[in-house]
Design a protein around this motif. Sequence first.
Motif, PDB file in Angstrom:
ATOM      1  N   GLY A  56       0.768  -1.126  -0.059  1.00 36.51           N
ATOM      2  CA  GLY A  56      -0.361   0.233  -0.097  1.00 36.51           C
ATOM      3  C   GLY A  56       0.584   1.266  -0.080  1.00 36.51           C
ATOM      4  N   PRO A  57      -0.092   2.378  -0.263  1.00 36.83           N
ATOM      5  CA  PRO A  57       0.820   3.547  -0.125  1.00 36.83           C
ATOM      6  C   PRO A  57       0.983   4.144   0.943  1.00 36.83           C
ATOM      7  CG  PRO A  57      -1.726   4.162  -0.818  1.00 36.83           C
ATOM      8  CD  PRO A  57      -1.007   2.560  -0.654  1.00 36.83           C
ATOM      9  N   ARG A  58       2.347   4.915   1.199  1.00 35.15           N
ATOM     10  CA  ARG A  58       2.939   5.803   2.342  1.00 35.15           C
ATOM     11  C   ARG A  58       2.074   6.883   2.745  1.00 35.15           C
ATOM     12  NH1 ARG A  58       6.698   9.974   3.420  1.00 35.15           N
ATOM     13  NH2 ARG A  58       7.683   8.852   5.218  1.00 35.15           N
ATOM     14  N   LEU A  59       1.570   6.480   4.029  1.00 35.87           N
ATOM     15  CA  LEU A  59       0.409   7.598   4.395  1.00 35.87           C
ATOM     16  C   LEU A  59       1.630   8.982   5.285  1.00 35.87           C
ATOM     17  CD1 LEU A  59      -2.608   6.282   5.833  1.00 35.87           C
ATOM     18  CD2 LEU A  59      -2.088   6.751   2.903  1.00 35.87           C
ATOM     19  N   TYR A  60       1.342   9.869   4.878  1.00 36.22           N
ATOM     20  CA  TYR A  60       2.804  11.267   5.265  1.00 36.22           C
ATOM     21  C   TYR A  60       1.503  12.436   6.175  1.00 36.22           C
ATOM     22  CZ  TYR A  60       5.336  15.015   6.496  1.00 36.22           C
ATOM     23  OH  TYR A  60       6.377  16.019   6.643  1.00 36.22           O
TER      24      TYR A  60
END
Length: 123
Positions: free
Chosen positions: A45-49
């Motif tokens: 999954g994508p990185r969340l920032y």
Amino acid sequence: MGSVRQFQVTFDCAEPERVARFWCEVLGYVPAPGGSACVDPEGVGPRLYFQRVPEDKVVKNRVHLCVRAGTGLVGAERLAALEAECARLVALGATHFRTLLADGENESCIVMQDVEGNEFCLD
């Protein structure tokens, strides 16, 4: 023309560490080293920032996350799965905003808000 291989979803927020902890729990992500971010431990999954901004949220999100809690389920079984996940997330600090019941065209989903009022859906 090149293709995009990775992307990051960025949240503007007042308390990045708090919001990051919430989303790590929601998605089963883990904190990223050296910052207010969450990553998928499987690397899929994508990185969340989560970045601190001075202004408060004032309007509805134009983009939101859909947490896929009812994938493959329909009718009462789907709604029960969504409601169970909703209860788990409310215990983490989320807010139940409204339940949209199946209408013959779309299956049920639940609209929620995270710990800072950002909308997301359980679908």
